[in-house]
Write a protein that holds these residues in place. Structure first.
Motif, mmCIF file in Angstrom:
data_model
loop_
_atom_site.group_PDB
_atom_site.id
_atom_site.type_symbol
_atom_site.label_atom_id
_atom_site.label_comp_id
_atom_site.label_asym_id
_atom_site.label_seq_id
_atom_site.Cartn_x
_atom_site.Cartn_y
_atom_site.Cartn_z
ATOM 1 N N ARG A 69 0.841 -1.199 0.000
ATOM 2 C CA ARG A 69 0.000 0.000 0.000
ATOM 3 C C ARG A 69 0.872 1.243 0.000
ATOM 4 N NH1 ARG A 69 -2.292 -2.003 4.894
ATOM 5 N NH2 ARG A 69 -3.505 -3.837 4.316
ATOM 6 N N GLN A 70 1.924 1.218 0.799
ATOM 7 C CA GLN A 70 2.802 2.369 0.896
ATOM 8 C C GLN A 70 3.459 2.677 -0.434
ATOM 9 O OE1 GLN A 70 3.742 4.421 3.963
ATOM 10 N NE2 GLN A 70 3.982 5.494 2.041
ATOM 11 N N LEU A 71 3.974 1.628 -1.103
ATOM 12 C CA LEU A 71 4.638 1.845 -2.385
ATOM 13 C C LEU A 71 3.662 2.402 -3.413
ATOM 14 C CD1 LEU A 71 6.877 -1.335 -2.515
ATOM 15 C CD2 LEU A 71 7.661 1.020 -2.434
ATOM 16 N N LEU A 72 2.454 1.859 -3.400
ATOM 17 C CA LEU A 72 1.437 2.347 -4.343
ATOM 18 C C LEU A 72 1.138 3.807 -4.079
ATOM 19 C CD1 LEU A 72 -0.563 1.627 -6.564
ATOM 20 C CD2 LEU A 72 -2.237 1.064 -4.793
ATOM 21 N N PHE A 73 0.941 4.126 -2.807
ATOM 22 C CA PHE A 73 0.634 5.504 -2.443
ATOM 23 C C PHE A 73 1.736 6.444 -2.902
ATOM 24 C CE2 PHE A 73 -1.105 8.960 -0.192
ATOM 25 C CZ PHE A 73 -0.100 9.593 0.507
ATOM 26 N N THR A 74 2.971 6.110 -2.546
ATOM 27 C CA THR A 74 4.087 6.983 -2.908
ATOM 28 C C THR A 74 4.201 7.135 -4.422
ATOM 29 O OG1 THR A 74 5.310 6.440 -0.911
ATOM 30 C CG2 THR A 74 6.583 7.288 -2.741
ATOM 31 N N ALA A 75 4.044 6.034 -5.124
ATOM 32 C CA ALA A 75 4.168 6.114 -6.581
ATOM 33 C C ALA A 75 3.108 7.048 -7.170
ATOM 34 C CB ALA A 75 4.028 4.723 -7.190
ATOM 35 N N ILE A 76 1.860 6.887 -6.706
ATOM 36 C CA ILE A 76 0.788 7.717 -7.265
ATOM 37 C C ILE A 76 1.005 9.189 -6.951
ATOM 38 C CG2 ILE A 76 -1.674 8.222 -7.220
ATOM 39 C CD1 ILE A 76 -2.235 5.355 -6.671
ATOM 40 N N ALA A 79 3.732 10.680 -8.989
ATOM 41 C CA ALA A 79 3.364 10.830 -10.395
ATOM 42 C C ALA A 79 2.451 12.017 -10.621
ATOM 43 C CB ALA A 79 2.684 9.553 -10.883
ATOM 44 N N ILE A 80 1.684 12.390 -9.607
ATOM 45 C CA ILE A 80 0.798 13.539 -9.774
ATOM 46 C C ILE A 80 1.491 14.829 -9.370
ATOM 47 C CG2 ILE A 80 -1.357 14.619 -9.057
ATOM 48 C CD1 ILE A 80 -2.506 11.916 -8.541
ATOM 49 N N ALA A 154 -8.924 7.643 -2.967
ATOM 50 C CA ALA A 154 -8.999 8.848 -3.807
ATOM 51 C C ALA A 154 -8.905 10.090 -2.947
ATOM 52 C CB ALA A 154 -10.304 8.840 -4.597
ATOM 53 N N THR A 155 -9.636 10.086 -1.828
ATOM 54 C CA THR A 155 -9.612 11.247 -0.949
ATOM 55 C C THR A 155 -8.223 11.435 -0.348
ATOM 56 O OG1 THR A 155 -11.844 10.561 -0.339
ATOM 57 C CG2 THR A 155 -10.891 12.384 0.886
ATOM 58 N N LEU A 156 -7.607 10.331 0.043
ATOM 59 C CA LEU A 156 -6.276 10.399 0.628
ATOM 60 C C LEU A 156 -5.288 11.027 -0.352
ATOM 61 C CD1 LEU A 156 -4.411 9.559 2.951
ATOM 62 C CD2 LEU A 156 -4.164 7.340 1.853
ATOM 63 N N ILE A 157 -5.356 10.566 -1.601
ATOM 64 C CA ILE A 157 -4.430 11.097 -2.601
ATOM 65 C C ILE A 157 -4.737 12.561 -2.893
ATOM 66 C CG2 ILE A 157 -3.769 10.919 -5.018
ATOM 67 C CD1 ILE A 157 -3.990 7.906 -4.673
ATOM 68 N N ALA A 158 -6.019 12.886 -3.002
ATOM 69 C CA ALA A 158 -6.371 14.285 -3.247
ATOM 70 C C ALA A 158 -5.836 15.161 -2.117
ATOM 71 C CB ALA A 158 -7.889 14.438 -3.358
ATOM 72 N N MET A 159 -5.936 14.650 -0.896
ATOM 73 C CA MET A 159 -5.463 15.419 0.249
ATOM 74 C C MET A 159 -3.967 15.645 0.177
ATOM 75 S SD MET A 159 -5.690 14.512 4.301
ATOM 76 C CE MET A 159 -4.628 13.093 4.170
ATOM 77 N N ASP A 160 -3.221 14.602 -0.182
ATOM 78 C CA ASP A 160 -1.779 14.754 -0.233
ATOM 79 C C ASP A 160 -1.367 15.699 -1.353
ATOM 80 O OD1 ASP A 160 1.201 13.620 -0.956
ATOM 81 O OD2 ASP A 160 0.674 13.361 1.156
ATOM 82 N N VAL A 161 -2.045 15.580 -2.488
ATOM 83 C CA VAL A 161 -1.742 16.491 -3.594
ATOM 84 C C VAL A 161 -2.017 17.922 -3.152
ATOM 85 C CG1 VAL A 161 -2.515 17.247 -5.859
ATOM 86 C CG2 VAL A 161 -2.115 14.831 -5.422
ATOM 87 N N TRP A 162 -3.147 18.106 -2.480
ATOM 88 C CA TRP A 162 -3.511 19.447 -1.992
ATOM 89 C C TRP A 162 -2.468 19.967 -1.026
ATOM 90 C CZ3 TRP A 162 -4.640 21.326 2.936
ATOM 91 C CH2 TRP A 162 -5.309 22.551 2.996
ATOM 92 N N HIS A 163 -1.947 19.070 -0.186
ATOM 93 C CA HIS A 163 -1.039 19.467 0.860
ATOM 94 C C HIS A 163 0.361 19.796 0.365
ATOM 95 C CE1 HIS A 163 0.668 18.330 5.114
ATOM 96 N NE2 HIS A 163 0.804 19.593 4.833
ATOM 97 N N TRP A 164 0.893 18.933 -0.519
ATOM 98 C CA TRP A 164 2.311 19.015 -0.800
ATOM 99 C C TRP A 164 2.724 19.473 -2.190
ATOM 100 C CZ3 TRP A 164 5.556 19.262 2.996
ATOM 101 C CH2 TRP A 164 5.259 18.620 4.207
ATOM 102 N N THR A 165 1.804 19.569 -3.129
ATOM 103 C CA THR A 165 2.230 19.973 -4.470
ATOM 104 C C THR A 165 2.918 21.325 -4.439
ATOM 105 O OG1 THR A 165 0.356 18.790 -5.390
ATOM 106 C CG2 THR A 165 1.462 20.341 -6.834
ATOM 107 N N SER A 166 2.467 22.184 -3.526
ATOM 108 C CA SER A 166 3.063 23.516 -3.456
ATOM 109 C C SER A 166 4.556 23.459 -3.188
ATOM 110 C CB SER A 166 2.393 24.350 -2.368
ATOM 111 O OG SER A 166 1.084 24.655 -2.746
#
Lengths: 288, 355, 266
Positions: A69-76, A79-80, A154-166
């Protein structure tokens, strides 16, 4: 820059740092190592068990699942976040009032305590009373992140993108700002298209900051704990139980010191190993 | 090939310029003939880079027009002006080979590959880059990279003008003359118009047929190196060119004769009449000052050895007068007189050559 | 095509602001309204949630506690990192490279690994539930970061400055405080900013090492979410207030953000 002189007395200057970090690093790590090779049945009695815990962890399905799960999460998220951050940095104005406004607004998610980040998205995504949840359900999508694993991811990934893309965007922006105007001018004179400018001028010059951004995001996403914990608690079930969450469950929840210790060391080693590999790959093409 | 004409050019970097100082270029009218080698010379901040960027199209002027030949190109982008520019520090595409760097401008314009190949090899031969074609551009030395920059400009057969913005800045001193000679050789071989911006007078004087001297946003003088040296039209030109620069002495005008320290100084030019309160000065280069038995009384303040000659600094009161002596000549011990060669002594009113 | 590029950062910022807007929205609603049905903005605007937090000491002490240990940590980390960074920047000594890499590797350590050991360690030395414990624990990550950032800035100051001062007869400490520190003022600002940032946002260790006396706001918030059911309005208000210090800090360093990141040392 003149060369640095040899001076062993410099150790005195480094001593406070050594003490502070060493105290926080070495003692706990030794504890962890200790636990990882011992067994206890309570009453503070410990028995040396060798590599039993390591074997157990490495072969445990639970650990494998969490690792996958961790590897999948990090990869996704990588990639975004990396392309998105770079795209935002490229599109941002480089000078003027709007540039400052952009920078300030973009930095905000980075300074929010991590539990609040989780809480924000929790409130935001609640199926019947959260803005996102309500909107999605009204639009006909059956969405409930507390019950559906896919929605939770999906929500978890959206949250991380929201948090760290900056973070990626800010680093890329800094890298872009360092490119002298002359390069763009020369490209204009050479008749280069925007894509050619990106490929031959901007991307090569951003290589250094991008390496740092990718490494940082890799490490931090691999270690993530608080945000997913507050958002989903690791659930539904253990659908979003990433490595850190699992480790804390075992260590602080169940107080299984042995397995926790072994898992900790394996976890740390995985990060070090993957970071090193990433670093080598990314700096492969670089000349001195 | 084109003649370049600049008409009433003014430029300000400030959106609403209010004062004189807001204008980077105050009023420029110039004409450059086809195929010449020109230098834009002046100290930092005089506006030469601004002017260069306007000619190349990287900057749109606030006011005024530019003509290439008969066409008004003021609004055309750089890609349409058939110009090439070499910048202060080498601009190369690091990830590409030398060959690909040189081919880049042609490929962007859709030139067929066979032609690209022949042009690239032709220019590489011209610039002594042939052996390095397959190498990565990032690995070359600074002068090699500048040659690549230059090559990218030359490789396009429709190029009219090549502009250089202080291109030797990052080159090692002992390699500067090599690159400079190369540029001069290229100019003689190809005959393109070349405009060279610099603050180094040696570079300007050795490269150019005509030098445009700029100061604070205006063109002060245009002329051949010799003209600039012998007949500076402004005290700034006299002072800036030559090492050491021209001596400037404040003087009083009495009945058309300039007087300094009570001594009458005959000058090559005279002023018709001077407006009241105008600043009158005498300019004479150290090369044309001699020790004499009579003339302006001075005392010797310092002597510096400049190799084959000595620079003697003399003073009269607060005014410094420098002269050159051959290395073997004796320097008078303390008190002496200096006199000037009349043919090269000029009168200046408010900084400008009188008459 | 060029004209539309502003759309990208614009859309991105809208994406960033939406959840924050929603948080603010919730914080101004009554619990009844929240649990009733969905409304895009507060129908009955209320300050009740904020009033509760700012008057109830179990709430506002959370902020105070957090601020206390963050400030202690920032000061400590930067103070300790300064001489060390100077050493790395100016001298070569036995094991210097290894020491530097070891320091950086601590940045890569998962907090989860340290949760239990820290709990035991700090309990053992009697520092459990104190601000100083959290401040010390955060040093594990912040000190290497501060050393890294400061060393970068210091390397930008030519060594000649030091040599001149010594020739002029300055004793080392006087030189350091009066000449060197002002020269790297921007670096100290950047280092302090990042230390503040990482300490303010970190939750796991802060929660693990405290229980009542030094409880950070983060812990108070999680109690609310699980214990007394869904007091969402209160939770939202508490969350909104945690954004305030961050917003302040960004505003003050907005001119240095790009410069600090450009050093590439984050």
């Amino acid at each position: 820059m003149s060369a640095r002189t040899v001076n062993q007395k410099a150790w005195w200057l480094v001593l406070p740092v050594l003490v502070l970090v060493g105290f926080n690093a070495i003692v706990p790590l030794m504890t962890v190592v200790n636990y990882s090779v011992q067994e206890t049945f309570g009453n503070n009695k410990f028995f040396f068990e060798g590599v039993k815990w390591f074997e157990m962890v490495i072969h445990s399905a639970r650990f494998h699942d969490a690792l996958k799960r961790q590897l999948l999460f990090t990869a996704i998220v990588l990639a975004i976040e990396v392309p998105l951050g770079v795209a935002v940095a490229l599109a941002m104005p480089r000078r003027g009032v709007w540039a400052s406004v952009c920078l300030v607004l973009m930095s905000m998610p980075l300074l929010i305590p991590w539990n609040v980040v989780g809480a924000i998205w929790n409130i935001f995504a609640l199926p019947d009373i959260g803005m996102l949840g309500w909107t999605l359900n009204r639009a006909g999508i059956d969405y409930n992140f507390t019950r559906q694993p896919v929605a939770a991811w999906a929500t978890l990934i959206a949250m991380d993108v929201w948090h760290w893309t900056s973070l990626v965007a800010l680093l890329a922006y800094a890298g872009l700002s360092a490119i002298p105007d002359a390069y763009y001018q020369a490209a204009k004179i050479d008749g280069a298209s925007s894509w050619a400018v990106f490929r031959h001028v901007q991307l090569p010059k951003m290589k250094h900051v991008l390496t740092i951004a990718v490494l940082l995001r890799f490490m931090d996403s691999f270690m993530i704990y608080t945000e997913p914990f507050v958002l989903t608690g690791g659930g539904p079930g253990n659908a979003t139980t990433l490595l850190s969450i699992d480790l804390v469950k075992i260590a602080l929840g169940q107080f299984d010191l042995g397995p926790a210790g072994a898992m900790s060391l394996i976890y740390f080693l995985i990060i070090l190993l993957l970071s090193w590999m990433f670093y080598r790959v990314m700096t492969l093409g670089e000349a001195e | 090939m084109a003649r370049i004409r600049i008409e009433h050019l003014r430029h300000s970097y400030v959106p609403r310029p209010a004062r004189e100082s807001d204008w980077a270029l105050k009023e420029v009218d110039l004409e450059w003939a086809d195929g010449g080698a020109y230098a834009l010379l002046g100290p930092s901040g005089c506006g030469k880079t601004t002017l260069l960027n306007i000619v190349s199209g990287l900057l749109r002027p606030t006011a005024g027009r530019i003509f290439f030949g008969d066409a008004d190109v003021t609004a055309s982008p750089p890609g349409e002006r058939n110009i090439a520019q070499v910048f202060q520090f080498p601009v190369v595409y690091d990830t590409m080979t030398v060959y690909d760097n040189l081919a880049f401008p042609l490929r962007n314009r859709g030139v067929p590959e066979a032609r690209v190949d022949s042009r690239v090899r032709e220019i590489a031969a011209l610039l002594d880059l042939e052996s390095m074609l397959p190498q990565r551009a990032a690995g070359l030395t600074a002068d090699g990279k500048q040659k690549i920059s230059l090559g990218r400009g030359l490789v396009r057969s429709d190029v009219n003008v090549i502009m250089f913005d202080e291109p030797l800045t990052v080159i090692d001193p002992h390699l500067k003359w090599r690159l400079r000679s190369k540029l001069k050789e290229l100019h003689q071989r190809i005959g393109l118009t070349m405009i060279y911006v610099t603050h180094d007078q040696t570079e300007a004087m050795t490269f150019a047929d005509q030098v445009v001297v700029m100061h604070e946003g205006t063109v002060v003088q245009v002329g051949t190196p010799v003209e600039l040296f012998e007949r500076p039209r402004h005290t700034f030109v006299g002072h800036f060119i030559g090492s050491p620069g021209m001596n400037i002495l404040p003087c009083r005008l009495e009945n058309g004769v300039a007087r300094f320290a009570g001594v009458a100084i005959p000058t090559a030019n005279t002023a018709a009449e001077t407006p009241n309160g105008a600043r009158t000065e005498i300019g004479v280069r150290p090369e044309f000052v001699r020790f004499a038995s009579a003339g302006i009384p001075v005392r010797v303040a310092a002597v510096s050895d400049a190799g084959r000659h000595q620079i003697v600094e003399t003073r009269h009161g607060d005014t410094v007068i420098r002269l050159l002596l051959d290395e073997r000549d004796q320097v008078p011990t303390v008190a002496a007189h200096v006199s000037f060669d009349t043919a090269f002594t000029r009168l200046y009113v408010d900084g400008w050559l009188a008459g | 095509m060029k004209r539309m590029t502003w759309l990208v950062p614009a859309l991105y910022i809208v994406f960033l602001m939406l959840p924050i807007y929603w948080l603010l929205c919730m914080s101004f609603k009554t619990t009844n309204e929240i649990l009733g049905h969905f409304t895009p903005w507060p129908q009955n605007f209320t300050f009740e949630n904020y009033r509760k937090i700012l008057t109830d000491s179990t709430w506002y002490m959370g902020y105070v506690n957090s601020l206390i240990y963050v400030v202690i940590n920032t000061v400590m980390s930067v103070a300790v990192a300064l001489p060390a960074a100077y050493a790395f920047s100016r001298y070569r000594f036995l094991g210097d490279k290894h020491l530097f890499f070891w320091l950086l590797s601590n940045r890569m350590a998962p907090a989860a690994v340290f949760a239990l050991p820290f709990f035991q360690l700090y309990s053992a030395i009697g520092l459990f539930d104190t601000h100083i414990a959290v401040a010390l624990a955060h040093c594990l990550f912040n000190v290497p970061l501060a050393v890294w950032i400061l060393e970068g800035f210091m390397s930008g100051v030519p060594k000649e400055l030091d040599e001149l001062a010594f020739i002029d007869g300055y004793p080392f400490w006087k030189f350091f405080v009066k000449i060197f520190l002002p020269a790297i003022a921007a670096g100290i600002g950047v280092a302090a900013f990042f230390c503040f940032m990482f300490s303010w946002v970190e939750l796991l260790l802060a929660k693990t090492l405290t229980s009542v006396a030094a409880k950070p706001i983060a812990a108070t918030m999680t109690r609310t979410a699980s214990a007394s059911g869904y007091e969402l309005g209160l939770l939202a208000a508490a969350g909104a207030l945690t954004i305030v210090p961050g917003a302040f800090v960004i505003y003050f360093v907005r001119n240095y953000i790009a410069k600090g990141f450009s050093l590439g040392r984050v």
